[in-house]
Motif scaffolding. Structure first.
Motif, PDB file in Angstrom:
ATOM      1  N   THR A  20      -0.823  -4.459  -5.705  1.00 42.47           N
ATOM      2  CA  THR A  20      -0.977  -4.335  -4.257  1.00 42.47           C
ATOM      3  C   THR A  20      -2.378  -4.742  -3.820  1.00 42.47           C
ATOM      4  N   MET A  21      -3.380  -4.230  -4.489  1.00 40.62           N
ATOM      5  CA  MET A  21      -4.757  -4.453  -4.049  1.00 40.62           C
ATOM      6  C   MET A  21      -5.165  -5.920  -4.177  1.00 40.62           C
ATOM      7  N   SER A  22      -4.982  -6.520  -5.337  1.00 44.50           N
ATOM      8  CA  SER A  22      -5.428  -7.907  -5.501  1.00 44.50           C
ATOM      9  C   SER A  22      -4.604  -8.853  -4.631  1.00 44.50           C
ATOM     10  N   SER A  23      -3.314  -8.573  -4.439  1.00 45.98           N
ATOM     11  CA  SER A  23      -2.482  -9.427  -3.590  1.00 45.98           C
ATOM     12  C   SER A  23      -2.923  -9.362  -2.130  1.00 45.98           C
ATOM     13  N   LEU A  24      -3.151  -8.156  -1.626  1.00 47.79           N
ATOM     14  CA  LEU A  24      -3.571  -8.021  -0.230  1.00 47.79           C
ATOM     15  C   LEU A  24      -4.977  -8.578  -0.010  1.00 47.79           C
ATOM     16  N   LEU A  25      -5.856  -8.408  -0.982  1.00 45.38           N
ATOM     17  CA  LEU A  25      -7.196  -9.001  -0.855  1.00 45.38           C
ATOM     18  C   LEU A  25      -7.127 -10.522  -0.876  1.00 45.38           C
ATOM     19  N   PHE A  26      -6.218 -11.085  -1.661  1.00 48.45           N
ATOM     20  CA  PHE A  26      -6.014 -12.539  -1.684  1.00 48.45           C
ATOM     21  C   PHE A  26      -5.615 -13.037  -0.301  1.00 48.45           C
ATOM     22  N   VAL A  27      -4.626 -12.371   0.313  1.00 46.95           N
ATOM     23  CA  VAL A  27      -4.177 -12.758   1.654  1.00 46.95           C
ATOM     24  C   VAL A  27      -5.317 -12.619   2.650  1.00 46.95           C
ATOM     25  N   ALA A  28      -6.052 -11.526   2.573  1.00 45.31           N
ATOM     26  CA  ALA A  28      -7.155 -11.293   3.511  1.00 45.31           C
ATOM     27  C   ALA A  28      -8.211 -12.390   3.420  1.00 45.31           C
ATOM     28  N   LYS A  29      -8.557 -12.778   2.203  1.00 45.38           N
ATOM     29  CA  LYS A  29      -9.565 -13.834   2.033  1.00 45.38           C
ATOM     30  C   LYS A  29      -9.032 -15.183   2.496  1.00 45.38           C
ATOM     31  N   LEU A  73       3.278   3.197   2.539  1.00 40.39           N
ATOM     32  CA  LEU A  73       1.977   2.634   2.191  1.00 40.39           C
ATOM     33  C   LEU A  73       1.303   2.359   3.521  1.00 40.39           C
ATOM     34  N   VAL A  74       0.218   3.068   3.816  1.00 41.28           N
ATOM     35  CA  VAL A  74      -0.452   2.917   5.108  1.00 41.28           C
ATOM     36  C   VAL A  74      -1.955   2.807   4.901  1.00 41.28           C
ATOM     37  N   GLY A  75      -2.598   2.165   5.844  1.00 41.79           N
ATOM     38  CA  GLY A  75      -4.046   2.069   5.773  1.00 41.79           C
ATOM     39  C   GLY A  75      -4.574   0.962   6.645  1.00 41.79           C
ATOM     40  N   ASN A  76      -5.749   0.474   6.242  1.00 45.08           N
ATOM     41  CA  ASN A  76      -6.380  -0.562   7.036  1.00 45.08           C
ATOM     42  C   ASN A  76      -7.194  -1.504   6.180  1.00 45.08           C
ATOM     43  N   LEU A  77      -7.526  -2.622   6.792  1.00 43.10           N
ATOM     44  CA  LEU A  77      -8.408  -3.602   6.207  1.00 43.10           C
ATOM     45  C   LEU A  77      -9.607  -3.730   7.131  1.00 43.10           C
ATOM     46  N   THR A  78     -10.788  -3.569   6.568  1.00 46.00           N
ATOM     47  CA  THR A  78     -12.031  -3.777   7.290  1.00 46.00           C
ATOM     48  C   THR A  78     -12.889  -4.675   6.395  1.00 46.00           C
ATOM     49  N   LEU A  88      -6.286   2.315   1.587  1.00 44.60           N
ATOM     50  CA  LEU A  88      -4.852   2.567   1.618  1.00 44.60           C
ATOM     51  C   LEU A  88      -4.501   3.937   1.062  1.00 44.60           C
ATOM     52  N   HIS A  89      -3.446   4.513   1.607  1.00 41.15           N
ATOM     53  CA  HIS A  89      -2.861   5.736   1.085  1.00 41.15           C
ATOM     54  C   HIS A  89      -1.386   5.453   0.806  1.00 41.15           C
ATOM     55  N   ILE A  90      -0.825   6.187  -0.151  1.00 41.41           N
ATOM     56  CA  ILE A  90       0.558   5.971  -0.556  1.00 41.41           C
ATOM     57  C   ILE A  90       1.249   7.314  -0.766  1.00 41.41           C
ATOM     58  N   THR A  91       2.534   7.353  -0.422  1.00 35.47           N
ATOM     59  CA  THR A  91       3.409   8.433  -0.876  1.00 35.47           C
ATOM     60  C   THR A  91       4.593   7.759  -1.565  1.00 35.47           C
ATOM     61  N   ALA A  92       5.017   8.346  -2.682  1.00 34.66           N
ATOM     62  CA  ALA A  92       6.101   7.774  -3.459  1.00 34.66           C
ATOM     63  C   ALA A  92       6.942   8.895  -4.060  1.00 34.66           C
ATOM     64  N   THR A  93       8.237   8.611  -4.230  1.00 34.86           N
ATOM     65  CA  THR A  93       9.167   9.585  -4.790  1.00 34.86           C
ATOM     66  C   THR A  93       9.683   9.084  -6.132  1.00 34.86           C
ATOM     67  N   GLY A  94       9.581   9.952  -7.152  1.00 32.69           N
ATOM     68  CA  GLY A  94      10.110   9.636  -8.480  1.00 32.69           C
ATOM     69  C   GLY A  94      11.571  10.030  -8.580  1.00 32.69           C
ATOM     70  N   LYS A  95      12.196   9.704  -9.721  1.00 34.92           N
ATOM     71  CA  LYS A  95      13.626   9.982  -9.876  1.00 34.92           C
ATOM     72  C   LYS A  95      13.931  11.469  -9.895  1.00 34.92           C
ATOM     73  N   ASP A  96      12.904  12.303 -10.114  1.00 37.42           N
ATOM     74  CA  ASP A  96      13.092  13.749 -10.066  1.00 37.42           C
ATOM     75  C   ASP A  96      13.056  14.292  -8.635  1.00 37.42           C
ATOM     76  N   GLY A  97      12.817  13.403  -7.673  1.00 37.90           N
ATOM     77  CA  GLY A  97      12.780  13.802  -6.269  1.00 37.90           C
ATOM     78  C   GLY A  97      11.435  14.305  -5.801  1.00 37.90           C
ATOM     79  N   LYS A  98      10.460  14.394  -6.701  1.00 34.12           N
ATOM     80  CA  LYS A  98       9.133  14.873  -6.315  1.00 34.12           C
ATOM     81  C   LYS A  98       8.354  13.767  -5.614  1.00 34.12           C
ATOM     82  N   VAL A  99       7.709  14.145  -4.517  1.00 37.01           N
ATOM     83  CA  VAL A  99       6.887  13.213  -3.752  1.00 37.01           C
ATOM     84  C   VAL A  99       5.438  13.413  -4.150  1.00 37.01           C
ATOM     85  N   VAL A 100       4.763  12.320  -4.459  1.00 34.47           N
ATOM     86  CA  VAL A 100       3.351  12.351  -4.826  1.00 34.47           C
ATOM     87  C   VAL A 100       2.620  11.314  -3.991  1.00 34.47           C
TER      88      VAL A 100
END
Length: 139
Positions: A20-29, A73-78, A88-100
């Motif tokens: 995610t990080m290197s791809s979005l930085l590539f687009v930004a540049k 996946l939310v955040g900003n580019l400055t 960026l901040h992220i929330t994700a759910t695993g197969k056990d249903g737990k959100v992290v």
């Protein structure tokens, strides 16, 4: 990875194995971006997040592996020192249903991700604030 620009929106598709990080930085540049709002969804099987420890002035990092749906996946580019800077901040759910989630350091895409950057004319620069221990946004 592929992306397409539509007026002030850039739609990005990340593919299996993309960072995610290197791809979005590539687009930004490539697009000379200095200010954007970011939102996305997708799937990851390897990501690292952190929660800022106020007493230590550093992030406590946690790495997750295994199949997870990216709920948000939310955040900003400055900019920082004239270069694109992602927060960026992220929330994700695993197969056990737990959100992290938390402050995203990076996520490797396991299937696909769809990320939209809403760009704006202007610039917001990051400067390190030693009292807070973070790169704070300035205008």
């Amino acid at each position: 990875m592929d992306y397409k620009k539509f007026d002030n929106l850039i739609a990005v598709r990340l593919d299996k194995g993309d960072s995610t990080m290197s791809s979005l930085l590539f687009v930004a540049k490539k697009e000379n971006l200095t200010l954007a709002s970011i939102q996305g969804i997708g799937a990851t099987d390897d990501f690292e997040v952190g929660v800022f420890d106020l007493e230590k002035s550093e992030y406590d990092r946690i790495r997750y592996t295994g199949n997870h749906e990216i709920n948000s996946l939310v955040g900003n580019l400055t900019t920082k020192d004239g270069e694109p800077y992602l927060h960026l901040h992220i929330t994700a759910t695993g197969k056990d249903g737990k959100v992290v989630g938390g402050h995203l350091f990076d996520a490797k895409i396991s299937l696909t991700a769809e990320i939209f950057l809403i760009t704006a004319n202007g610039k917001a620069e990051r400067k390190f604030d030693s009292t807070l221990g973070i790169n704070q946004i300035t205008f």
